[in-house]
Design a protein around this motif. Structure first.
Motif, PDB file in Angstrom:
ATOM      1  N   HIS A 161       9.244  -3.154   3.557  1.00 57.62           N
ATOM      2  CA  HIS A 161       8.919  -3.328   2.132  1.00 57.62           C
ATOM      3  C   HIS A 161      10.193  -3.569   1.317  1.00 57.62           C
ATOM      4  CE1 HIS A 161       5.541  -0.468   3.400  1.00 57.62           C
ATOM      5  NE2 HIS A 161       4.868  -1.504   2.950  1.00 57.62           N
ATOM      6  N   GLY A 166       5.116 -10.176   4.170  1.00 58.94           N
ATOM      7  CA  GLY A 166       5.804 -10.053   5.450  1.00 58.94           C
ATOM      8  C   GLY A 166       5.072 -10.798   6.555  1.00 58.94           C
ATOM      9  N   VAL A 194      10.730  -6.923   9.815  1.00 61.60           N
ATOM     10  CA  VAL A 194      11.861  -6.003   9.958  1.00 61.60           C
ATOM     11  C   VAL A 194      11.499  -4.989  11.040  1.00 61.60           C
ATOM     12  CG1 VAL A 194      13.289  -4.298   8.775  1.00 61.60           C
ATOM     13  CG2 VAL A 194      12.471  -6.318   7.538  1.00 61.60           C
ATOM     14  N   MET A 222       0.843  -1.194   0.000  1.00 62.87           N
ATOM     15  CA  MET A 222       0.000   0.000   0.000  1.00 62.87           C
ATOM     16  C   MET A 222       0.886   1.254   0.000  1.00 62.87           C
ATOM     17  SD  MET A 222      -3.390  -0.964   2.123  1.00 62.87           S
ATOM     18  CE  MET A 222      -2.760  -0.733   3.764  1.00 62.87           C
ATOM     19  N   ASP A 244       2.386  -9.213   9.085  1.00 56.19           N
ATOM     20  CA  ASP A 244       0.939  -9.417   8.943  1.00 56.19           C
ATOM     21  C   ASP A 244       0.680 -10.924   8.925  1.00 56.19           C
ATOM     22  OD1 ASP A 244      -0.085  -6.529   8.362  1.00 56.19           O
ATOM     23  OD2 ASP A 244       1.691  -6.777   7.142  1.00 56.19           O
ATOM     24  N   LYS A 270       8.580  -2.190  11.866  1.00 56.42           N
ATOM     25  CA  LYS A 270       8.421  -1.087  10.914  1.00 56.42           C
ATOM     26  C   LYS A 270       7.014  -1.139  10.329  1.00 56.42           C
ATOM     27  CE  LYS A 270      13.087  -0.221  10.128  1.00 56.42           C
ATOM     28  NZ  LYS A 270      13.834   0.994   9.851  1.00 56.42           N
TER      29      LYS A 270
HETATM   30  P1  AMP Z   1       1.538  -2.860   3.445  1.00 56.11           P
HETATM   31  O1  AMP Z   1       2.086  -1.808   2.536  1.00 56.11           O
HETATM   32  O2  AMP Z   1       1.514  -2.457   4.873  1.00 56.11           O
HETATM   33  O3  AMP Z   1       0.256  -3.464   2.946  1.00 56.11           O
HETATM   34  O4  AMP Z   1       2.602  -4.047   3.411  1.00 56.11           O
HETATM   35  C1  AMP Z   1       3.001  -4.629   2.202  1.00 56.11           C
HETATM   36  C2  AMP Z   1       3.800  -5.873   2.503  1.00 56.11           C
HETATM   37  O5  AMP Z   1       4.933  -5.536   3.307  1.00 56.11           O
HETATM   38  C3  AMP Z   1       3.000  -6.921   3.296  1.00 56.11           C
HETATM   39  O6  AMP Z   1       3.329  -8.202   2.826  1.00 56.11           O
HETATM   40  C4  AMP Z   1       3.502  -6.713   4.705  1.00 56.11           C
HETATM   41  O7  AMP Z   1       3.398  -7.853   5.520  1.00 56.11           O
HETATM   42  C5  AMP Z   1       4.957  -6.354   4.458  1.00 56.11           C
HETATM   43  N1  AMP Z   1       5.508  -5.644   5.596  1.00 56.11           N
HETATM   44  C6  AMP Z   1       5.002  -4.537   6.192  1.00 56.11           C
HETATM   45  N2  AMP Z   1       5.750  -4.179   7.264  1.00 56.11           N
HETATM   46  C7  AMP Z   1       6.750  -5.107   7.338  1.00 56.11           C
HETATM   47  C8  AMP Z   1       7.859  -5.308   8.224  1.00 56.11           C
HETATM   48  N3  AMP Z   1       8.076  -4.483   9.246  1.00 56.11           N
HETATM   49  N4  AMP Z   1       8.654  -6.358   7.997  1.00 56.11           N
HETATM   50  C9  AMP Z   1       8.432  -7.198   6.964  1.00 56.11           C
HETATM   51  N5  AMP Z   1       7.422  -7.061   6.086  1.00 56.11           N
HETATM   52  C10 AMP Z   1       6.595  -6.034   6.276  1.00 56.11           C
END
Ligand code: AMP
Length: 281
Positions: free
Chosen positions: A35, A145, A174, A28, A148, A182
């Motif tokens: 990311h 990640g 991470v 997103m 989630d 994060k």
């Molecule tokens: P989002 O933009 O929040 O929908 O996340 C996009 C992808 O990045 C998803 O697969 C999340 O699980 C992953 N993600 C978000 N934060 C982290 C993190 N701190 N460590 C690893 N992966 C992450």
């Protein structure tokens, strides 16, 4: 790096890259190190890397933060370029959802727990966008990640149950130096909340330690809850322990325990988790 906003143009690009492996990272946006770790892994393992940035309205409830979800497409473009992403797919909501089909996907029993309880319909919306993105991109591997963890469990189960021809790759969470996971939503924390928020990870780590010492999930959870309650101004949405990835109550057969929490701060609801391999303890 090419930025593409329409499905047609993306599919045209992919036609010209037939027979190459496609690594896909759905996001997103408002990119952070989490990311970027997904992108690095995708870059190493595939011929072509596609990242999507789409703040998916279908996965936000009516009183959630869709309108104020942080966005910075310029910075994201720079970061994605630096990671060697080939295509940034950034469609509009109209491009993704041009008409109401009346057909819905229900995430089912796995979505009745944890975040699904306080975010009804959230995982249905996740599966809606994931199904569309998988059909549009037709990736070889998709990177998610463990931050989630419930989302990952639901997507893995969905892909397996409905024979999506893709490999799901799990990427560990991470964290900031002080342990905070994060997250794009961390920008919504006040300075004081940011300092307190490290106690989510501390509580999860403590739950793991207490469980290892006592074998008591109840004790682990109650100590962890107390840690959050006495060290933060946040309100606990849930702090739970379930088997992973099937999200069932812990039993003698449980191989992996998921300790997961969600905490409401003033302007952000943060989630985090730890997964423990029972056999290694
Ligand atoms: P989002 O933009 O929040 O929908 O996340 C996009 C992808 O990045 C998803 O697969 C999340 O699980 C992953 N993600 C978000 N934060 C982290 C993190 N701190 N460590 C690893 N992966 C992450």
């Amino acid at each position: 790096m090419k930025t593409i906003q329409t499905i047609n143009e993306l599919q045209h690009f992919l036609q010209n890259n037939k027979n190459k492996s496609i690594g896909f990272v759905p996001t997103m946006g408002y990119l952070h190190e989490g990311h970027l770790t997904l992108l690095k892994k995708a870059r190493l393992e595939n011929d072509v890397v596609v990242m999507s940035i789409f703040v998916n309205p279908a996965q936000f409830g009516p009183n959630e933060d869709l309108d104020r979800y942080p966005r910075d497409i310029e910075k994201d473009t720079e970061l994605a370029t630096a990671e060697g992403v080939d295509v940034l797919f950034a469609p509009t909501a109209e491009e993704m959802y041009p008409f109401e089909s009346g057909i819905t996907i229900h995430a089912g029993t796995l979505s009745t727990k944890l975040c699904g309880e306080s975010r009804p319909g959230h995982f249905d919306g996740v599966l809606k966008v994931i199904t569309k993105l998988f059909h549009i991109v037709q990736p070889t591997r998709v990177y998610f990640g463990q931050k989630d963890a419930q989302q990952l469990a639901i997507i893995e189960t969905f892909v397996q149950a409905y024979n999506f021809p893709v490999e799901i790759i799990r990427v560990p969470t991470v964290r900031e130096i002080d342990g905070l996971a994060k997250s794009s939503r961390n920008v919504f924390l006040s300075d004081a909340e940011r300092a307190e928020a490290t106690h989510l990870y501390k509580a999860l780590s403590s739950a793991m330690e207490v469980w290892e010492q006592t074998n008591s999930v109840e004790e682990a959870i109650s100590k962890a809850r107390l840690l959050i309650e006495s060290n933060t101004s946040g309100k606990i949405d849930y702090f739970e322990a379930l088997s992973y990835p099937d999200l069932q109550p812990i039993s003698n057969h449980t191989e992996q325990i998921l300790f997961a929490t969600a905490v409401f701060f003033e302007k952000a609801r943060l989630i985090d988790n730890i997964i423990v391999n029972v056999k290694e303890v």
